[in-house]
Motif scaffolding. Structure first.
Motif, mmCIF file in Angstrom:
data_model
loop_
_atom_site.group_PDB
_atom_site.id
_atom_site.type_symbol
_atom_site.label_atom_id
_atom_site.label_comp_id
_atom_site.label_asym_id
_atom_site.label_seq_id
_atom_site.Cartn_x
_atom_site.Cartn_y
_atom_site.Cartn_z
ATOM 1 N N MET A 4 6.183 9.073 -5.993
ATOM 2 C CA MET A 4 5.045 9.208 -5.075
ATOM 3 C C MET A 4 4.520 11.132 -4.267
ATOM 4 S SD MET A 4 4.332 6.151 -3.928
ATOM 5 C CE MET A 4 2.263 6.171 -4.022
ATOM 6 N N THR A 5 3.257 11.224 -5.474
ATOM 7 C CA THR A 5 2.780 12.675 -4.683
ATOM 8 C C THR A 5 2.213 12.099 -2.848
ATOM 9 O OG1 THR A 5 0.591 12.333 -5.590
ATOM 10 C CG2 THR A 5 2.491 13.414 -7.175
ATOM 11 N N LYS A 6 2.035 13.354 -2.649
ATOM 12 C CA LYS A 6 1.446 12.946 -1.099
ATOM 13 C C LYS A 6 0.126 12.507 -1.338
ATOM 14 C CE LYS A 6 -0.133 15.952 2.894
ATOM 15 N NZ LYS A 6 -0.485 17.468 3.276
ATOM 16 N N GLU A 7 -0.273 12.612 -1.914
ATOM 17 C CA GLU A 7 -1.881 12.111 -2.982
ATOM 18 C C GLU A 7 -1.751 10.788 -2.979
ATOM 19 O OE1 GLU A 7 -0.926 14.799 -3.570
ATOM 20 O OE2 GLU A 7 -1.886 16.273 -2.238
ATOM 21 N N GLU A 8 -1.281 10.121 -3.591
ATOM 22 C CA GLU A 8 -0.262 9.282 -4.342
ATOM 23 C C GLU A 8 -0.650 8.143 -3.142
ATOM 24 O OE1 GLU A 8 0.692 8.967 -8.849
ATOM 25 O OE2 GLU A 8 1.919 9.713 -7.076
ATOM 26 N N MET A 9 0.635 8.880 -2.337
ATOM 27 C CA MET A 9 0.672 7.856 -0.852
ATOM 28 C C MET A 9 -0.391 7.845 0.769
ATOM 29 S SD MET A 9 4.877 8.996 0.276
ATOM 30 C CE MET A 9 5.447 10.572 -0.793
ATOM 31 N N ASN A 14 -4.401 4.113 2.632
ATOM 32 C CA ASN A 14 -6.332 4.366 2.763
ATOM 33 C C ASN A 14 -6.088 2.807 1.943
ATOM 34 O OD1 ASN A 14 -5.964 6.882 3.673
ATOM 35 N ND2 ASN A 14 -6.923 7.269 2.046
ATOM 36 N N ARG A 15 -5.967 2.314 0.811
ATOM 37 C CA ARG A 15 -6.059 1.037 0.725
ATOM 38 C C ARG A 15 -5.139 -0.265 1.234
ATOM 39 N NH1 ARG A 15 -4.070 3.022 -4.554
ATOM 40 N NH2 ARG A 15 -2.093 2.036 -4.270
ATOM 41 N N GLU A 16 -4.320 0.017 1.802
ATOM 42 C CA GLU A 16 -3.680 -0.956 3.215
ATOM 43 C C GLU A 16 -4.395 -0.896 4.153
ATOM 44 O OE1 GLU A 16 -0.570 -2.907 2.250
ATOM 45 O OE2 GLU A 16 -0.790 -2.833 -0.027
ATOM 46 N N ALA A 17 -4.420 0.374 4.998
ATOM 47 C CA ALA A 17 -5.523 0.019 5.548
ATOM 48 C C ALA A 17 -7.181 -1.092 5.384
ATOM 49 C CB ALA A 17 -6.016 1.530 6.038
ATOM 50 N N LYS A 18 -7.619 -0.952 4.290
ATOM 51 C CA LYS A 18 -9.020 -1.000 3.747
ATOM 52 C C LYS A 18 -8.180 -2.639 4.036
ATOM 53 C CE LYS A 18 -11.454 2.347 1.145
ATOM 54 N NZ LYS A 18 -11.662 2.155 0.211
ATOM 55 N N LYS A 19 -7.177 -3.209 3.315
ATOM 56 C CA LYS A 19 -6.785 -4.351 3.351
ATOM 57 C C LYS A 19 -6.790 -5.534 4.631
ATOM 58 C CE LYS A 19 -3.134 -5.262 0.802
ATOM 59 N NZ LYS A 19 -2.273 -5.326 -0.111
ATOM 60 N N LEU A 30 5.054 1.228 1.575
ATOM 61 C CA LEU A 30 5.393 2.146 1.329
ATOM 62 C C LEU A 30 6.857 2.677 1.337
ATOM 63 C CD1 LEU A 30 4.351 5.345 0.225
ATOM 64 C CD2 LEU A 30 4.167 5.700 1.857
ATOM 65 N N ALA A 31 7.826 1.913 2.232
ATOM 66 C CA ALA A 31 8.973 2.800 1.982
ATOM 67 C C ALA A 31 9.932 1.764 0.847
ATOM 68 C CB ALA A 31 9.883 2.585 3.012
#
Length: 46
Positions: A4-9, A14-19, A30-31
Motif C-alpha cells: 500500500m502507498t502512504k496515501e492508501e494507508m 481514516n475509514r477506520e476512525a470513521k467506523k 493495517l499491520a
C-alpha cells in the motif's frame, strides 16, 4: 498488489476512525493487511 502507498494507508486509517475503531484496533488491522507482526508476537492457532 505489491503493498500500500502512504496515501492508501492514510485512507484506510481514516475509514477506520470513521467506523469508530480505536487507534490500536486500526493499526492492528493495517499491520494484518500488510502482513507484518510485532516482534515476539506468538502465532495464533487457526
Amino acid at each position: 498488489m505489491d503493498g500500500m502507498t502512504k496515501e492508501e494507508m492514510q485512507r484506510f486509517l481514516n475509514r477506520e476512525a470513521k467506523k469508530g475503531s480505536t487507534e490500536i484496533e486500526a493499526l492492528k488491522a493495517l499491520a494484518e493487511i500488510l502482513g507484518i507482526k510485532f516482534p515476539g508476537q506468538k502465532e495464533k492457532a487457526e
